[in-house]
Design a protein around this motif. Structure first.
Motif, short mmCIF file in Angstrom:
data_model
loop_
_atom_site.label_atom_id
_atom_site.label_comp_id
_atom_site.label_asym_id
_atom_site.label_seq_id
_atom_site.Cartn_x
_atom_site.Cartn_y
_atom_site.Cartn_z
N GLU A 141 0.82 -1.20 0.00
CA GLU A 141 0.00 0.00 0.00
C GLU A 141 0.86 1.26 0.00
OE1 GLU A 141 -2.35 -3.26 1.95
OE2 GLU A 141 -0.32 -2.49 2.09
N ILE A 142 0.26 2.34 -0.48
CA ILE A 142 0.88 3.67 -0.46
C ILE A 142 -0.22 4.67 -0.16
CG2 ILE A 142 0.66 3.81 -2.98
CD1 ILE A 142 3.01 5.73 -3.00
N PHE A 143 0.05 5.61 0.75
CA PHE A 143 -0.94 6.64 1.07
C PHE A 143 -0.23 7.91 1.50
CE2 PHE A 143 -0.25 4.11 4.86
CZ PHE A 143 -0.11 5.05 5.87
N SER A 144 -0.97 9.00 1.51
CA SER A 144 -0.43 10.32 1.85
C SER A 144 -0.65 10.61 3.32
CB SER A 144 -1.08 11.41 1.00
OG SER A 144 -0.76 11.25 -0.36
N LEU A 145 0.31 11.30 3.90
CA LEU A 145 0.21 11.75 5.29
C LEU A 145 -0.35 13.16 5.34
CD1 LEU A 145 3.64 10.46 6.64
CD2 LEU A 145 1.40 9.42 6.97
N GLY A 180 -5.18 -9.45 8.98
CA GLY A 180 -6.32 -9.85 8.17
C GLY A 180 -7.28 -8.71 7.94
N ARG A 181 -7.52 -7.91 8.98
CA ARG A 181 -8.43 -6.77 8.86
C ARG A 181 -7.67 -5.50 9.14
NH1 ARG A 181 -13.28 -5.22 13.05
NH2 ARG A 181 -14.00 -3.34 11.99
N LYS A 182 -7.37 -4.74 8.12
CA LYS A 182 -6.62 -3.49 8.27
C LYS A 182 -7.56 -2.39 8.76
CE LYS A 182 -3.39 -4.65 4.56
NZ LYS A 182 -3.97 -5.96 4.24
N ARG A 183 -7.12 -1.69 9.77
CA ARG A 183 -7.95 -0.61 10.31
C ARG A 183 -7.07 0.44 10.96
NH1 ARG A 183 -9.71 -1.98 15.95
NH2 ARG A 183 -8.44 -3.74 16.63
N GLN A 184 -7.65 1.61 11.14
CA GLN A 184 -6.96 2.75 11.76
C GLN A 184 -7.52 2.93 13.15
OE1 GLN A 184 -6.00 6.06 9.20
NE2 GLN A 184 -6.62 7.50 10.75
N ILE A 185 -6.68 2.71 14.15
CA ILE A 185 -7.13 2.78 15.54
C ILE A 185 -7.14 4.22 16.04
CG2 ILE A 185 -6.63 2.00 17.89
CD1 ILE A 185 -5.38 -0.50 16.66
N ILE A 186 -6.09 4.97 15.76
CA ILE A 186 -6.01 6.39 16.11
C ILE A 186 -5.82 7.16 14.81
CG2 ILE A 186 -4.79 8.17 17.41
CD1 ILE A 186 -3.89 6.06 19.36
N GLY A 193 5.07 -5.74 15.45
CA GLY A 193 4.11 -6.75 15.01
C GLY A 193 3.33 -6.26 13.81
N GLU A 194 2.02 -6.11 13.97
CA GLU A 194 1.15 -5.63 12.91
C GLU A 194 0.69 -4.20 13.16
OE1 GLU A 194 -1.94 -8.49 12.87
OE2 GLU A 194 -0.79 -9.99 11.76
N GLN A 195 1.37 -3.47 14.04
CA GLN A 195 1.01 -2.09 14.36
C GLN A 195 2.04 -1.11 13.78
OE1 GLN A 195 -0.81 -1.61 18.56
NE2 GLN A 195 0.64 -3.29 18.79
#
Length: 1028
Positions: A552-556, A595-601, A567-569
């Protein structure tokens, strides 16, 4: 022409730095915290000559080819200049000397020390010494009277003293400064300065002003001020002609006053806002050199005349040079937005004629150069000049041709913090730590002999030490259990590169490299479990697999400051806005992969201490995000309180001196430890010798922690905070230490009971009830007994109500679990039967077994986590690393549910054919048949037909959901009947089990076998109703 200032350059390591010119002005001489004296031919000199004088150099002075330094070995040394040959030790102190100064002729040296003493030593004969005693704290600065009669000194005891050198007595003392116990804690260095030449004034920096005292009478004659000076002045220095006085402040403001007119003629803000700790004028007066507390050197100079002079008052060359220095530097900013005709710089003064002898002195800008305010008549009278200074007085214009534009006096923007790599030391160091974390250490060497990278692992079972040639000039690095990630900046010819050494790969190609797009530089990077991330200068974050596959690639939302992975964080900190008054407005993102990508903060502000910056970011060994700011405050994420940040430690409280710091390398929650390296007099540790790691305890900043109540409250909430990771790990599918979790809960309940007993002794019954709300049901029962024995019946009654509420909550939870088990068992029976039919049939599934919804439910119940990639060193078993994610496992409830289904689906046809049809069926369904049916299952068997008749279109899973909804709405009497059926069914199953044991060899029923009479069940139900 405006004043020219070149960008500051690195001179010494971080810490106090001093600067001076030699008498010819050819060399700039500096000393710093690294113990070196460097001789620069210019600011662009990339290879200055250096003289090592000790571990640290605190001060220097240069005169007549003699260089005097105060070093950390408690001595004042002398070297030849510019050769740098040692020429002996002038004097010694019991502690380190803080400041040295030459007299005007260079025959004497004065030195002040932290042992409260001042020594005046003859350079030609060091045995000729005079000791001045009287200060009650370390000496801050010393300066000679140009006529060599007096010596002025400032001290941490708050006094400024003038001494008679020959008599070794105090002439006068002024209590002007704030008292402190050490130079490092002083708000100002208070570097005093005598006016050269006539020695008329002594300049003393006092807070944000400069006091001028007249020599001889010692009267306070005037004060130099600037409205924009808001922080303490650190150092002052006179121009060689004695007309101008320059000052440097703690806030990084350089100010120059014309002493005759008492006006601020120039102001310059440090490009990064660091503290200016030393100033020096060029002998010609055309330049000012300055240094800051970060070890950087700067130069400020001009090349054009800034004053129009009359023929009757022709200035000397020195005066002309000073006029050159203060040309229209800040007028460019003041004149922004004005046209050429309105600009006061370009507007000629009326009556300006070369042959006119009546012209008056006036700045080239056409106005008096006071940036702060316009002096009114009252102020002009207050700061009137003495009569003997009229020949050199600058006469202000009678009327200003253009009114002054308003000056912005609000808060100033804070320079944004540059991107950095947590666990690394500054990149300008020749020997530095590129990374120090819980896995190992990455060291970088960049000197004349070698440019290489050394990698060392704390646990050699992970990998052996490595030595890499740094031919690409890598500046940032990260290290994990799987790989080493390196990045280098771009050049004019080469792009910024990302290099990964995947040492845990099982194949032979363990290294890969990728070029970033043109104009994009790596700013921060980190490694996780099976992935790598790099944030670039274009506010872009790029993800790669550890094997080199682009993901993946995304902008900040803003420029990155730093990143950390575990780990996975992935934890990202970036700038969210422009800060003011020293604040750094940072934001944080926390992403969860897997398995499930998500944004916690998602971009929430990152709390920092007042006027501090971020100094370390990472995860605890258990996977909880945490960080440290420059004030030493450690904060950790509290997942149980809405992902808020809780301060858990302040490293500054354990520092012995203000200049000491702790460099954090790791955080552990169980045991509760902060691993860090103590740095004496610096923020960063040296690479050699290898520094020792210290362990600091955590402590929540609660109120009144000295009392028994406050101590127990702090221990309880710290235990709750540092054991939240058990819930996170369990919810993420990791194995947890159940013994440790139970022990932590036991500790918390014991602390609650102790606080309950203390509140009872203090007659705080309402507080007791509040504490009981935090207890478990069993501990509330103990609290009720304690309250009863203490004869607190009202309290015991309220606690009983709380106990009932907790008991009902426990029952409700058990009922929910029972219903979930019922649902799982029903679905399991259906799916297991269909799978069995599929195995015994022709290989084609039936219509009901092909329903996708049943399969989806089973998949959702499974803890879906991808298996770790095959890795490990070739030919070497993969041992447990120092820190690694715990092994994932499915929940016990889910695993028992899925076991029969997995067994049946996984059976081959040949396995089924090896046994008889009856035997296979018994073997497959034996786990189900040994389990007694629940009340819901019995009810479902009786009511399935009615549900299907009401809603014939329902699928099997929908039938179960509808049945659960109806089962919840049953009345108490109906539930009782159903419970009796369950008991009857369980008893019959037990009898069947005993009968099977007797008839295990012959499965056929014997001659004495009789089926269970249906009348027994009716009799049992009627008897139970009679009892009720």
């Amino acid at each position: 022409m405006p004043c020219e200032r070149k960008p500051m350059r690195y001179g010494h390591s971080e810490g106090h730095t001093e600067v001076c010119f030699d008498e010819t002005g050819k060399f700039i001489v500096t000393c710093g915290n690294d113990g070196d004296v460097r001789i620069w031919e210019s600011l662009d000199d990339d290879d200055p000559k250096f003289i090592t004088v000790g571990e640290k150099a605190y001060s220097l002075a240069l005169k007549n080819g003699k260089l005097v330094t105060a070093s950390s070995n408690n001595t004042v040394q002398i070297h030849t200049f510019p050769d740098g040959d040692p020429d002996g030790i002038l004097t010694r102190f019991t502690t380190n000397a803080t400041h040295v100064a030459f007299n005007s002729s260079g025959s004497r040296v004065a030195a002040g020390s932290s042992d409260f003493m001042i020594k005046v030593v003859e350079v030609s004969d060091s045995s000729q010494q005079k000791t001045l005693r009287g200060h009650e704290a370390p000496v801050l600065s010393v300066t000679f009277d140009p006529k060599d009669d007096f010596l002025a000194s400032a001290s941490c005891d708050g006094s400024v003293v003038v001494w008679n050198i020959e008599e070794q007595t105090q002439v006068i003392s002024w209590p002007l400064l704030q008292k402190t116990n050490d130079v490092s804690n002083a708000k100002s260095l208070c570097r005093l300065a005598w006016q050269p030449g006539q020695a008329k004034f002594l300049a003393v920096p006092v807070e944000t002003k400069v006091h001028l005292y007249k020599r001889g009478s010692w009267d306070h004659v005037s004060t130099l001020t600037d409205d924009l000076l808001t922080q303490y002045i650190n150092v002052v220095a006179w121009s060689p002609c004695g007309r101008f006085l320059a000052s440097g402040s703690v806030g990084g403001v350089l100010t120059v006053w014309d002493v005759n007119s008492k006006l601020c003629v120039e102001r310059y803000k440090h490009e990064k806002g660091f503290t200016v700790c030393s100033l020096a004028w060029h002998p010609s007066g055309s330049q000012i050199a300055y240094t800051d507390t970060e070890g950087c050197l700067g130069l400020y100079h001009s090349v054009n005349t800034g004053f129009k002079v009359s023929s009757s008052n022709v200035p000397t060359k020195a005066t002309k040079d000073y006029d050159d220095l203060f040309d229209d530097d800040d007028d460019r900013v003041m004149d922004e937005g004005l046209s050429d005709t309105n600009s006061p710089v370009k507007k000629p003064v009326a009556g300006d004629d070369d042959d006119d002898d009546d012209d008056f002195l006036m700045p080239a800008t056409g106005r008096v150069r006071n940036r702060g305010a316009i002096l009114d008549d009252e102020n002009s009278d207050k700061f009137g000049d003495d009569d003997d200074d009229t020949g050199s007085t600058v006469v202000p214009a009678a009327a200003l041709p253009v009114p002054l534009r308003p000056v912005y006096e609000g808060p100033m923007p804070t320079p944004p913090q540059k991107a950095f790599q947590p666990g690394s030391t500054p990149a300008h160091l020749t020997h530095r730590f590129m990374m120090w974390n819980s896995v190992g250490i990455v060291r970088g060497y960049n000197d004349e002999q070698d440019n290489a990278i050394d990698i060392e692992f704390h646990d050699t079972a992970v990998h052996h030490a490595m030595h890499l040639t740094n031919s690409l000039g890598h500046t940032i690095a990260d290290l994990s259990q799987e790989a080493v990630l390196l990045a280098c900046p771009s050049t004019d010819e080469l792009a910024s590169k990302l290099q990964c050494l995947h040492f845990s790969s099982w194949d032979t190609n363990k290294e890969w490299m990728v070029d970033l797009p043109k104009g994009e530089d790596a700013r921060a990077l980190c490694l996780g479990q099976g992935w790598a991330a790099v944030a670039t200068s274009t506010m872009t974050l790029r993800l790669f697999s550890v094997g080199g596959v682009q993901r993946e690639i995304f902008s900040l939302p803003g420029p990155v400051v730093c990143m950390a992975g575990h780990g996975e964080q992935l934890l990202i900190v970036y700038h969210r806005a422009t800060g003011f008054d020293g604040e750094q407005p940072l934001a944080v993102q926390l992403l969860q992969f897997g398995g499930r990508k998500r944004q916690i903060i998602s971009g929430e502000p990152l709390p920092l201490s007042h006027k501090s910056y971020l100094s370390w970011l990472g995860f605890s060994a258990e996977g909880t995000p945490c960080y440290v700011d420059s004030e030493g405050v450690v904060r950790i994420l509290n997942r149980a309180l809405g992902n808020t940040w809780t301060p858990v430690c302040n490293t500054r409280e354990t520092c012995k001196s203000k200049s000491d710091h702790y460099w954090v390398v790791g955080v552990h929650e169980n045991p509760q430890q902060l691993r860090c390296i103590p740095c004496k007099g610096s923020r960063y540790p040296p690479t050699l010798p290898r520094p020792a790691v210290a362990v600091l305890p955590f402590k929540l900043p609660l109120c009144q922690t000295t009392t028994e109540k406050g101590q127990m409250e702090e221990q309880f909430w710290r235990s709750v905070l540092f054991h939240n990771h058990y819930g996170f790990l369990s919810s993420s599918g990791y194995e947890i230490d159940e013994d440790g979790q139970n022990q932590s809960q036991k500790e918390q309940q014991e602390l609650l009971m102790k606080m309950f007993a203390l509140s009872c002794k203090l007659d705080r019954e309402f507080r007791c009830v509040e504490l009981a709300e935090l207890m478990t049901q069993n501990v509330v029962t103990l609290a009720i007994r304690y309250a009863s024995r203490s004869r607190r019946m009202a309290l015991a009654q309220r606690l009983s109500e709380i106990a009932l509420e907790k008991a009902s909550e426990v029952q409700a939870e058990q009922l929910e679990e029972q219903e979930e088990e019922s649902e799982y068992s029903s679905v399991r029976q259906h799916s297991g039967f269909m799978a069995y039919i599929q195995v015994l049939g022709s290989g084609k599934p039936s219509a009901s077994s092909a329903q996708p919804r049943v399969t989806n439910i089973l998949d959702n119940m499974t803890s879906s986590r991808k298996s770790a990639p095959l890795s490990g060193s070739a030919g070497k078993p993969n041992k447990s690393p120092v820190l690694k994610p715990l092994a994932p496992r499915p929940k016990s409830k889910v695993s028992t549910t899925l076991l029969p289904h997995t067994l049946q689906v996984g059976m081959k046809m040949s396995d089924v054919c090896n046994v008889s049809t009856f035997g296979c069926e018994c073997t497959v369904f034996s786990p189900l048949q040994t389990q007694p049916k629940t009340g819901f299952q019995l009810w479902l068997e009786e009511n399935r037909k009615s549900i299907i008749a009401d809603q014939p279109d329902l699928e099997e899973t929908d039938v179960i959901k509808e049945a659960m909804g109806r089962f919840r709405t049953l009345s108490a009497e109906e539930r009782l009947v159903n419970e009796m059926k369950k008991l009857t069914h369980r008893a019959s199953r037990q009898r069947q089990g005993k009968r099977k044991e007797v008839l295990s060899e012959d499965p056929r029923p014997g001659p004495g076998f009789k089926p269970l009479s249906p009348a027994w069940r009716d009799h049992s139900l009627s008897s139970h109703k009679g009892l009720l």
